[in-house]
Design a protein around this motif. Structure first.
Motif, PDB file in Angstrom:
ATOM      1  N   CYS A 296     -30.541  31.057 -25.243  1.00 41.81           N
ATOM      2  CA  CYS A 296     -31.151  31.190 -26.430  1.00 41.81           C
ATOM      3  C   CYS A 296     -31.678  32.656 -26.634  1.00 41.81           C
ATOM      4  O   CYS A 296     -32.157  32.840 -27.700  1.00 41.81           O
ATOM      5  CB  CYS A 296     -32.587  30.496 -26.522  1.00 41.81           C
ATOM      6  SG  CYS A 296     -33.750  31.010 -25.198  1.00 41.81           S
TER       7      CYS A 296
ATOM      8  N   CYS B  46     -36.213  27.924 -23.865  1.00 39.08           N
ATOM      9  CA  CYS B  46     -35.739  26.750 -24.174  1.00 39.08           C
ATOM     10  C   CYS B  46     -35.288  25.743 -23.022  1.00 39.08           C
ATOM     11  O   CYS B  46     -34.914  24.831 -22.996  1.00 39.08           O
ATOM     12  CB  CYS B  46     -33.903  27.184 -24.629  1.00 39.08           C
ATOM     13  SG  CYS B  46     -33.161  27.854 -23.048  1.00 39.08           S
TER      14      CYS B  46
ATOM     15  N   CYS C 173     -35.825  29.294 -18.176  1.00 38.49           N
ATOM     16  CA  CYS C 173     -35.906  29.991 -19.243  1.00 38.49           C
ATOM     17  C   CYS C 173     -37.411  29.370 -19.918  1.00 38.49           C
ATOM     18  O   CYS C 173     -37.215  28.130 -20.090  1.00 38.49           O
ATOM     19  CB  CYS C 173     -34.887  29.942 -20.158  1.00 38.49           C
ATOM     20  SG  CYS C 173     -35.315  30.655 -21.967  1.00 38.49           S
TER      21      CYS C 173
HETATM   22 ZN   LIG Z   1     -33.410  30.129 -23.305  1.00 39.73          ZN
END
Ligand SMILES: [Zn+2]
Length: 252
Positions: free
Chosen positions: A190, A86, A83
């Motif tokens: 997230c 995050c 990701c």
């Molecule tokens: Zn994330």
């Protein structure tokens, strides 16, 4: 073995099991690309009539590769991505069967089939188009401006407004949905949304090359144990070769 139907052309195909010789082709190829994919399809697709795989739409070419790997027991596609928000690693995974079912071609009222085979007219305009084919991708690989050339090949007249080109692209997408594209996924940590690029041909050829790469060790193990010649071992269907190789290794 059940016959499978390609979504755009409606062509029905069956596959034979890959042998060691097919796995050698995969393992020795310098890269996973469309020429390799076409060679593999020419060897493994069983059809009543001769199929020109290069003439298939890109959508059908991708679908055929997904069906080929499904016939070998490989349904799920998986990718590990990080990701960007995050930094957590995540796995994207989905079933090729579901993916094909969700991307069935749609009929669209904005197009009419023209007399020229493979060509469509955008209703109420002088614009006509054909769907991009696997051979277009082959011929345009490495071109600097391949997208413009693809439009030149597939859309008439030569100059079309941006708005009409967008309508053509929407119609193409309805008639032959792109299976190779950016997929929107959401980070489970997230909730950040990100795009993951899927290139079906690259994915399938890379995966099939990985599956095939044990062929040389298998031949070595079987030949050492059973003293069969290479030619006979390579003629075995992959499943059976793997079982004999396992027996040979456990006996060694
Ligand atoms: Zn994330």
């Amino acid at each position: 073995m059940a016959a499978l139907r390609l979504p755009v052309s409606g062509l029905t195909v069956e596959f034979r099991s890959p042998t060691g010789a097919d796995d050698v082709l995969l393992a020795e190829a310098p890269a996973g690309d469309w020429p390799l994919a076409l060679q593999l399809l020419e060897r493994l697709v069983v059809s009543d009539s001769e199929v020109d795989f290069g003439a298939l739409t890109v959508s059908d070419g991708d679908a055929l590769l997904l069906l080929l790997r499904r016939a070998q027991g490989l349904d799920w596609l998986r990718a590990s991505v990080m990701c960007p928000d995050c930094g957590e690693p995540m796995e994207v995974a989905f079933s090729a069967g579901d993916y094909l079912a969700h991307n069935e071609p749609q009929t669209t009222e904005s197009v009419v089939a023209l007399d020229e085979p493979g060509w469509f007219g955008l209703d109420g305009t002088d614009v006509s188009f054909r769907l991009p084919r696997v051979r277009d991708l082959l011929e345009l690989s490495g071109w600097e401006d391949s997208r413009a050339e693809l439009v030149r090949r597939c859309v008439r007249p030569a100059r079309v407004s941006a708005r009409r080109l967008r309508l053509v692209e929407e119609a193409m997408e309805a008639l032959a949905p792109s299976l190779s594209r950016e997929l929107e996924v959401r980070c489970p940590e997230c909730r950040h949304e990100l795009n993951v690029e899927l290139d079906v041909q690259l994915y399938c050829t890379a995966e099939l090359r990985l599956v095939a790469r044990s062929v040389f060790e298998d031949v070595h193990a079987i030949a050492a144990s059973f003293h069969w010649p290479e030619r006979e071992i390579l003629a075995l269907p992959r499943e059976r070769r793997l079982r004999y190789a396992e027996l040979a290794r456990s006996a060694a």
